[in-house]
Enzyme design. Structure first.
Site, short mmCIF file in Angstrom:
data_model
loop_
_atom_site.label_atom_id
_atom_site.label_comp_id
_atom_site.label_asym_id
_atom_site.label_seq_id
_atom_site.Cartn_x
_atom_site.Cartn_y
_atom_site.Cartn_z
N LYS A 154 0.81 -1.21 0.00
CA LYS A 154 0.00 0.00 0.00
C LYS A 154 0.85 1.27 0.00
O LYS A 154 0.44 2.29 -0.55
CB LYS A 154 -0.96 0.00 1.19
CG LYS A 154 -2.06 -1.04 1.05
CD LYS A 154 -3.10 -0.89 2.15
CE LYS A 154 -4.20 -1.91 1.97
NZ LYS A 154 -5.24 -1.80 3.02
N GLU A 238 -2.58 7.15 8.30
CA GLU A 238 -3.21 8.17 7.47
C GLU A 238 -4.11 9.06 8.32
O GLU A 238 -4.58 8.63 9.38
CB GLU A 238 -4.07 7.54 6.37
CG GLU A 238 -3.32 6.94 5.22
CD GLU A 238 -4.26 6.41 4.15
OE1 GLU A 238 -3.77 6.12 3.05
OE2 GLU A 238 -5.48 6.28 4.41
N HIS A 273 -15.46 -2.10 8.73
CA HIS A 273 -14.61 -1.92 7.54
C HIS A 273 -14.82 -3.01 6.50
O HIS A 273 -14.01 -3.15 5.58
CB HIS A 273 -13.13 -1.86 7.93
CG HIS A 273 -12.81 -0.80 8.95
ND1 HIS A 273 -13.00 0.55 8.72
CD2 HIS A 273 -12.33 -0.90 10.22
CE1 HIS A 273 -12.64 1.23 9.79
NE2 HIS A 273 -12.25 0.38 10.71
N ARG A 330 -7.23 -7.88 -8.55
CA ARG A 330 -7.96 -9.15 -8.69
C ARG A 330 -9.41 -8.84 -9.02
O ARG A 330 -9.84 -7.68 -9.02
CB ARG A 330 -7.90 -9.93 -7.37
CG ARG A 330 -8.42 -9.12 -6.18
CD ARG A 330 -8.53 -9.91 -4.91
NE ARG A 330 -8.81 -9.08 -3.76
CZ ARG A 330 -9.99 -8.60 -3.41
NH1 ARG A 330 -11.05 -8.86 -4.17
NH2 ARG A 330 -10.15 -7.86 -2.32
#
Length: 415
Positions: A154, A238, A273, A330
């Site tokens: 990431k 973040e 999430h 994917r």
């Protein structure tokens, strides 16, 4: 359960991807050349619904199918649906069996498998699996191993997005190595912040922190979750965007540098999430914002030489600003809603791209992709209210409901 608006369509009406077997390669104007190699046998390195989905597509294309199964899955439906089925991971727990790369490759080589489709979950975003397929002379139905690696990291994916001019949420440039780095980040950007697993997704290893008193506990929990889920506890930090919309764009790329988008899905309704409801296209999305999201997705994919199917995910804040989150290299669970609104069979496209067909040969040009109606996918989540709504398992006693509703009043967002 799936609620669809846009008219009753049979499964075959989704097949906008033409086989194009009689088209001349000379019609392709790309300076790159890739030999067309037809696929005769496909293994799905997965189980359950996604394995059956891929088997169906292969059968429609006249391709023989191969299933793999763990000892615990001897009676599972995906084993019965394939033309051939082989045991993997003897003596291993069920999840470990489907992660056992040597067994999967061995079965593929011994049974003349041309290509392996990873499905979603398990090995689908493991670059070492994609590389193992290539090393064994078996095609991987997905992006190149190096692209899978870059998108799976990431932090590196974020850096690539910045190079492509795509907006990102303020965050660390690399995984943090200690709690002190998280404290320094929060001093600079303020709370709330969010810890994210650097090498995985699906909501695991994610923890929101709203104050200094929560920092240490959530750092330790996020690290432990990431380590357990992905074998690597590395985290990055973040700034947390409050109450955003979660919008993702479906992309397709071929071996010749062509990339198209198939519009977006709204996955904002989530639980812990985890996506619960997916809607395509996103409702009440500003057309200019849609254009920016899709353009950024295509530009990012072209920058890394993206091939096959993928999803670029964004957050959109209350001011209409969008921020890149990640790329899922994917097929996703919710790919079916995109198929419903665009009449493009994504699995057919994946296989044909892997064979060496270009997007134009398959009839997939951006100006030909249109939105027709809406499609909504709802997932069932099982929790026990008596135990603080903790995840639970058990027999589903009430049957699911499947709706089809025709909406004749909808106008495509692009008109």
């Amino acid at each position: 359960m799936l609620l669809q608006m846009g008219g009753v369509r049979s499964a075959l009406s989704l097949l906008a991807v033409r086989r194009a077997c009689c088209l001349s390669r000379a019609a392709h104007t790309s300076p790159q050349t890739h030999e067309y190699k037809p696929i005769k046998k496909v293994m799905v390195a997965n189980r359950g619904e996604i394995a059956i989905r891929v088997f169906r597509a292969c059968t429609e294309l006249g391709i023989r199918t191969v299933a793999v199964y763990s000892e615990q899955d001897t009676g599972q439906m995906h084993r019965q649906k394939a033309d051939e089925a082989y045991l993997i991971g003897r003596g291993l727990p069920p999840v470990a069996a489907y992660l056992h790369i040597p067994d999967i490759i061995k079965v593929a080589k011994e049974n003349d498998v041309d290509a392996i489709h990873p499905g979603y979950g398990f090995l689908s975003e493991r670059s070492d699996f994609a590389q193992a397929c290539m090393d064994a002379g078996v095609r991987f139905i997905g992006p190149a191993p190096e692209v899978v690696r870059k998108m799976g990291d990431k932090v590196e994916a974020r850096a690539i997005a910045i190079r492509a001019g795509v907006p990102v949420v303020p965050g660390t440039d690399a995984p943090i190595s200690c709690l002190q780095e998280a404290q320094e980040f929060s001093n600079t950007y303020g709370f709330p912040i969010i810890f994210k697993a650097a090498y995985g997704g699906g909501g695991r290893g994610m923890r929101v922190v709203r104050g200094y008193e929560e920092l240490e506990e959530n750092y330790q929990r996020a690290y432990s979750e990431a380590l357990a889920a992905f074998g690597n506890g590395a985290l990055f930090v973040e700034k947390f965007i409050e109450k955003p919309r979660h919008i993702e764009v479906q992309i397709l790329g071929d071996k010749y540098g062509n990339v198209i988008h198939l519009y977006e899905r709204d996955c904002s309704i989530q639980r812990r999430h985890q996506k619960v409801v997916e809607i395509a296209p996103a409702t009440q999305l500003d057309p200019h914002l849609r254009d920016r999201l899709t353009a950024d997705s295509v530009n990012l994919a072209k920058l890394v030489g993206y091939e096959n199917a993928g999803t670029v995910e964004f957050l959109v804040d209350k001011h209409g600003k969008h921020y890149f989150i990640e790329v899922n290299s994917r097929l996703q669970v919710e790919h079916t809603v995109t198929e419903e609104i665009t009449d493009v069979d994504l699995v057919h496209a994946q296989v044909r791209i892997c064979e060496g067909r270009s997007l134009p040969e398959l009839g997939l040009k951006q100006d030909k992709i249109r939105i027709n109606g809406y499609a909504i996918q709802c997932r069932v989540t099982t929790e026990d209210p008596a135990r603080g709504f903790q995840p639970d398992t058990g027999r589903l006693e009430v049957g699911s409901i499947y709706y089809r509703i025709k909406d004749t009043s909808h106008t495509s967002p692009q008109h």
